[in-house]
Design a protein around this motif. Structure first.
Motif, PDB file in Angstrom:
ATOM      1  N   LEU A  27       4.306  -8.310  25.041  1.00 51.43           N
ATOM      2  CA  LEU A  27       3.049  -8.987  24.758  1.00 51.43           C
ATOM      3  C   LEU A  27       2.244  -8.224  23.715  1.00 51.43           C
ATOM      4  O   LEU A  27       1.612  -8.831  22.843  1.00 51.43           O
ATOM      5  CB  LEU A  27       2.242  -9.157  26.042  1.00 51.43           C
ATOM      6  CG  LEU A  27       0.979 -10.021  25.954  1.00 51.43           C
ATOM      7  CD1 LEU A  27       1.301 -11.407  25.399  1.00 51.43           C
ATOM      8  CD2 LEU A  27       0.315 -10.148  27.320  1.00 51.43           C
ATOM      9  N   GLU A  28       2.289  -6.896  23.756  1.00 49.88           N
ATOM     10  CA  GLU A  28       1.574  -6.098  22.768  1.00 49.88           C
ATOM     11  C   GLU A  28       2.171  -6.306  21.380  1.00 49.88           C
ATOM     12  O   GLU A  28       1.446  -6.451  20.385  1.00 49.88           O
ATOM     13  CB  GLU A  28       1.623  -4.620  23.155  1.00 49.88           C
ATOM     14  CG  GLU A  28       0.774  -3.730  22.272  1.00 49.88           C
ATOM     15  CD  GLU A  28      -0.690  -4.141  22.241  1.00 49.88           C
ATOM     16  OE1 GLU A  28      -1.293  -4.081  21.133  1.00 49.88           O
ATOM     17  OE2 GLU A  28      -1.230  -4.543  23.285  1.00 49.88           O
ATOM     18  N   ILE A  29       3.495  -6.338  21.291  1.00 49.88           N
ATOM     19  CA  ILE A  29       4.145  -6.626  20.007  1.00 49.88           C
ATOM     20  C   ILE A  29       3.802  -8.042  19.555  1.00 49.88           C
ATOM     21  O   ILE A  29       3.558  -8.285  18.363  1.00 49.88           O
ATOM     22  CB  ILE A  29       5.675  -6.446  20.121  1.00 49.88           C
ATOM     23  CG1 ILE A  29       6.010  -4.980  20.389  1.00 49.88           C
ATOM     24  CG2 ILE A  29       6.375  -6.925  18.852  1.00 49.88           C
ATOM     25  CD1 ILE A  29       7.491  -4.729  20.698  1.00 49.88           C
ATOM     26  N   ALA A  30       3.749  -8.975  20.502  1.00 49.14           N
ATOM     27  CA  ALA A  30       3.417 -10.363  20.165  1.00 49.14           C
ATOM     28  C   ALA A  30       2.015 -10.469  19.574  1.00 49.14           C
ATOM     29  O   ALA A  30       1.797 -11.222  18.611  1.00 49.14           O
ATOM     30  CB  ALA A  30       3.539 -11.248  21.401  1.00 49.14           C
ATOM     31  N   ARG A  31       1.064  -9.741  20.130  1.00 47.42           N
ATOM     32  CA  ARG A  31      -0.298  -9.762  19.591  1.00 47.42           C
ATOM     33  C   ARG A  31      -0.329  -9.236  18.153  1.00 47.42           C
ATOM     34  O   ARG A  31      -0.996  -9.795  17.275  1.00 47.42           O
ATOM     35  CB  ARG A  31      -1.223  -8.932  20.479  1.00 47.42           C
ATOM     36  CG  ARG A  31      -1.467  -9.498  21.872  1.00 47.42           C
ATOM     37  CD  ARG A  31      -2.527  -8.690  22.592  1.00 47.42           C
ATOM     38  NE  ARG A  31      -2.727  -9.148  23.962  1.00 47.42           N
ATOM     39  CZ  ARG A  31      -2.359  -8.468  25.043  1.00 47.42           C
ATOM     40  NH1 ARG A  31      -1.785  -7.272  24.917  1.00 47.42           N
ATOM     41  NH2 ARG A  31      -2.579  -8.954  26.250  1.00 47.42           N
ATOM     42  N   THR A  32       0.402  -8.151  17.933  1.00 44.09           N
ATOM     43  CA  THR A  32       0.460  -7.577  16.586  1.00 44.09           C
ATOM     44  C   THR A  32       1.113  -8.559  15.617  1.00 44.09           C
ATOM     45  O   THR A  32       0.623  -8.767  14.494  1.00 44.09           O
ATOM     46  CB  THR A  32       1.262  -6.261  16.603  1.00 44.09           C
ATOM     47  OG1 THR A  32       0.636  -5.346  17.504  1.00 44.09           O
ATOM     48  CG2 THR A  32       1.324  -5.640  15.227  1.00 44.09           C
ATOM     49  N   ALA A  33       2.221  -9.178  16.053  1.00 43.76           N
ATOM     50  CA  ALA A  33       2.909 -10.147  15.202  1.00 43.76           C
ATOM     51  C   ALA A  33       2.010 -11.330  14.873  1.00 43.76           C
ATOM     52  O   ALA A  33       1.969 -11.807  13.730  1.00 43.76           O
ATOM     53  CB  ALA A  33       4.187 -10.630  15.894  1.00 43.76           C
ATOM     54  N   ALA A  34       1.263 -11.808  15.883  1.00 38.12           N
ATOM     55  CA  ALA A  34       0.373 -12.944  15.652  1.00 38.12           C
ATOM     56  C   ALA A  34      -0.694 -12.600  14.625  1.00 38.12           C
ATOM     57  O   ALA A  34      -1.020 -13.416  13.737  1.00 38.12           O
ATOM     58  CB  ALA A  34      -0.271 -13.371  16.966  1.00 38.12           C
ATOM     59  N   ALA A  35      -1.252 -11.392  14.728  1.00 38.04           N
ATOM     60  CA  ALA A  35      -2.276 -10.983  13.768  1.00 38.04           C
ATOM     61  C   ALA A  35      -1.697 -10.928  12.357  1.00 38.04           C
ATOM     62  O   ALA A  35      -2.348 -11.364  11.382  1.00 38.04           O
ATOM     63  CB  ALA A  35      -2.845  -9.627  14.169  1.00 38.04           C
ATOM     64  N   LEU A  36      -0.475 -10.431  12.215  1.00 37.73           N
ATOM     65  CA  LEU A  36       0.142 -10.330  10.891  1.00 37.73           C
ATOM     66  C   LEU A  36       0.506 -11.704  10.332  1.00 37.73           C
ATOM     67  O   LEU A  36       0.295 -11.983   9.147  1.00 37.73           O
ATOM     68  CB  LEU A  36       1.389  -9.441  10.972  1.00 37.73           C
ATOM     69  CG  LEU A  36       1.120  -7.951  11.208  1.00 37.73           C
ATOM     70  CD1 LEU A  36       2.431  -7.201  11.431  1.00 37.73           C
ATOM     71  CD2 LEU A  36       0.356  -7.342  10.035  1.00 37.73           C
ATOM     72  N   PHE A  37       1.075 -12.567  11.170  1.00 36.37           N
ATOM     73  CA  PHE A  37       1.406 -13.921  10.703  1.00 36.37           C
ATOM     74  C   PHE A  37       0.142 -14.678  10.291  1.00 36.37           C
ATOM     75  O   PHE A  37       0.145 -15.427   9.314  1.00 36.37           O
ATOM     76  CB  PHE A  37       2.142 -14.702  11.792  1.00 36.37           C
ATOM     77  CG  PHE A  37       3.626 -14.476  11.827  1.00 36.37           C
ATOM     78  CD1 PHE A  37       4.435 -14.898  10.777  1.00 36.37           C
ATOM     79  CD2 PHE A  37       4.230 -13.854  12.900  1.00 36.37           C
ATOM     80  CE1 PHE A  37       5.812 -14.696  10.796  1.00 36.37           C
ATOM     81  CE2 PHE A  37       5.600 -13.643  12.936  1.00 36.37           C
ATOM     82  CZ  PHE A  37       6.396 -14.063  11.886  1.00 36.37           C
ATOM     83  N   THR A  38      -0.933 -14.487  11.054  1.00 34.25           N
ATOM     84  CA  THR A  38      -2.192 -15.154  10.725  1.00 34.25           C
ATOM     85  C   THR A  38      -2.709 -14.687   9.368  1.00 34.25           C
ATOM     86  O   THR A  38      -3.235 -15.479   8.579  1.00 34.25           O
ATOM     87  CB  THR A  38      -3.241 -14.865  11.818  1.00 34.25           C
ATOM     88  OG1 THR A  38      -2.766 -15.403  13.055  1.00 34.25           O
ATOM     89  CG2 THR A  38      -4.578 -15.497  11.473  1.00 34.25           C
ATOM     90  N   GLU A  39      -2.536 -13.416   9.094  1.00 40.43           N
ATOM     91  CA  GLU A  39      -3.049 -12.838   7.847  1.00 40.43           C
ATOM     92  C   GLU A  39      -2.148 -13.107   6.649  1.00 40.43           C
ATOM     93  O   GLU A  39      -2.619 -13.434   5.560  1.00 40.43           O
ATOM     94  CB  GLU A  39      -3.215 -11.329   8.025  1.00 40.43           C
ATOM     95  CG  GLU A  39      -3.744 -10.608   6.792  1.00 40.43           C
ATOM     96  CD  GLU A  39      -3.801  -9.106   6.985  1.00 40.43           C
ATOM     97  OE1 GLU A  39      -3.962  -8.395   5.977  1.00 40.43           O
ATOM     98  OE2 GLU A  39      -3.674  -8.646   8.141  1.00 40.43           O
ATOM     99  N   ARG A  40      -0.812 -12.999   6.852  1.00 43.68           N
ATOM    100  CA  ARG A  40       0.109 -13.026   5.705  1.00 43.68           C
ATOM    101  C   ARG A  40       1.067 -14.205   5.683  1.00 43.68           C
ATOM    102  O   ARG A  40       1.778 -14.408   4.699  1.00 43.68           O
ATOM    103  CB  ARG A  40       0.939 -11.736   5.691  1.00 43.68           C
ATOM    104  CG  ARG A  40       0.123 -10.459   5.697  1.00 43.68           C
ATOM    105  CD  ARG A  40       1.058  -9.257   5.670  1.00 43.68           C
ATOM    106  NE  ARG A  40       0.390  -8.041   6.106  1.00 43.68           N
ATOM    107  CZ  ARG A  40       1.013  -6.883   6.307  1.00 43.68           C
ATOM    108  NH1 ARG A  40       2.331  -6.818   6.127  1.00 43.68           N
ATOM    109  NH2 ARG A  40       0.349  -5.820   6.700  1.00 43.68           N
ATOM    110  N   GLY A  41       1.170 -14.946   6.782  1.00 44.11           N
ATOM    111  CA  GLY A  41       2.094 -16.070   6.829  1.00 44.11           C
ATOM    112  C   GLY A  41       3.542 -15.627   6.862  1.00 44.11           C
ATOM    113  O   GLY A  41       3.878 -14.567   7.386  1.00 44.11           O
TER     114      GLY A  41
END
Length: 229
Positions: A27-41
């Motif tokens: 879940l912690e990795i998922a949060r980080t991934a979501a933040a990056l996808f939101t920012e960079r696509g």
């Protein structure tokens, strides 16, 4: 004639400490991934997610097959809260109507109780906005909801005493209500809570999509219901 007792829900299986730690890491990795996808696509790489999460790339691939799969625990979290609450709901004569249990649990799962939950919904919004340009990310979203629908079938069968086509229709309608509510909210700018948040929207969607399903209007005792043909 005595009133039949309510059917007690089956106890939820207990997970080991190792499994819980693994889930927390995912879940912690998922949060980080979501933040990056939101920012960079779609430009985000698995290495970007691993480094930002503080884990080795080898560790990342131990948990997830692809970079898009990394967001799955976050997307599935709200659905899991919903199905967990339904699993604990009483069934049988004297229990509240199934429709009421569905609405209450869906609203709770999409109404953030604290800032981390609100942040998770905002990340989900960012992911949904990135999905039109990333078919693999969109496929993860749809797999999450396919799995949710499959999980709802036995839960609704227990709560309603229905089976076959009836319970599959109910599961499909309820799952679609959840998905559409989140997607509709994500397309706008409303706060995660409040009258235009996903918690309020999911109740509207449930009422519209399940209006023709009378099996949700009352709790039926499986023993006194004729088998579906």
């Amino acid at each position: 004639m005595p009133t039949p007792p309510r059917t007690a829900p089956a106890p939820l299986p207990r997970t080991s400490l190792t499994e819980r730690r693994k889930a927390e890491t995912q879940l912690e990795i998922a949060r980080t991934a979501a933040a990056l996808f939101t920012e960079r696509g779609a430009a985000v790489t698995a290495d970007d997610i691993a480094r930002a999460s503080g884990v080795a790339l080898r560790t990342f691939y131990r948990y997830f097959r692809t970079k898009e799969e990394a967001v799955r625990p976050l997307l599935a979290d709200g659905v899991r809260q919903w199905t967990d609450e339904l699993a604990a709901a009483p069934a049988g004569t004297g229990a509240p109507p199934v429709r009421e249990a569905l609405e209450r649990s869906a609203r709770r799962s999409l109404t953030p109780a604290d800032e981390p939950a609100a942040e998770a919904l905002r990340w989900t919004r960012g992911l949904l906005r990135a999905m039109p340009d990333d078919p693999a990310l969109r496929a993860v979203w749809h797999r999450v909801h396919h799995d949710a629908e499959e999980a709802l079938v036995p839960l609704l069968a227990r709560l309603t005493g229905a089976g076959g086509l009836e319970v599959r229709l109910a599961a499909a309608a309820a799952n679609t209500a959840m998905r559409v509510a989140v997607e509709e909210w994500a397309a706008g700018d409303a706060a995660p809570d409040g009258p235009r948040g996903p918690g309020a929207l999911v109740v509207r969607c449930l009422r519209a999509l399940t209006a023709g399903l009378p099996q949700l209007d009352g709790a039926r005792d499986r023993e006194h219901r004729p088998a579906a043909r």
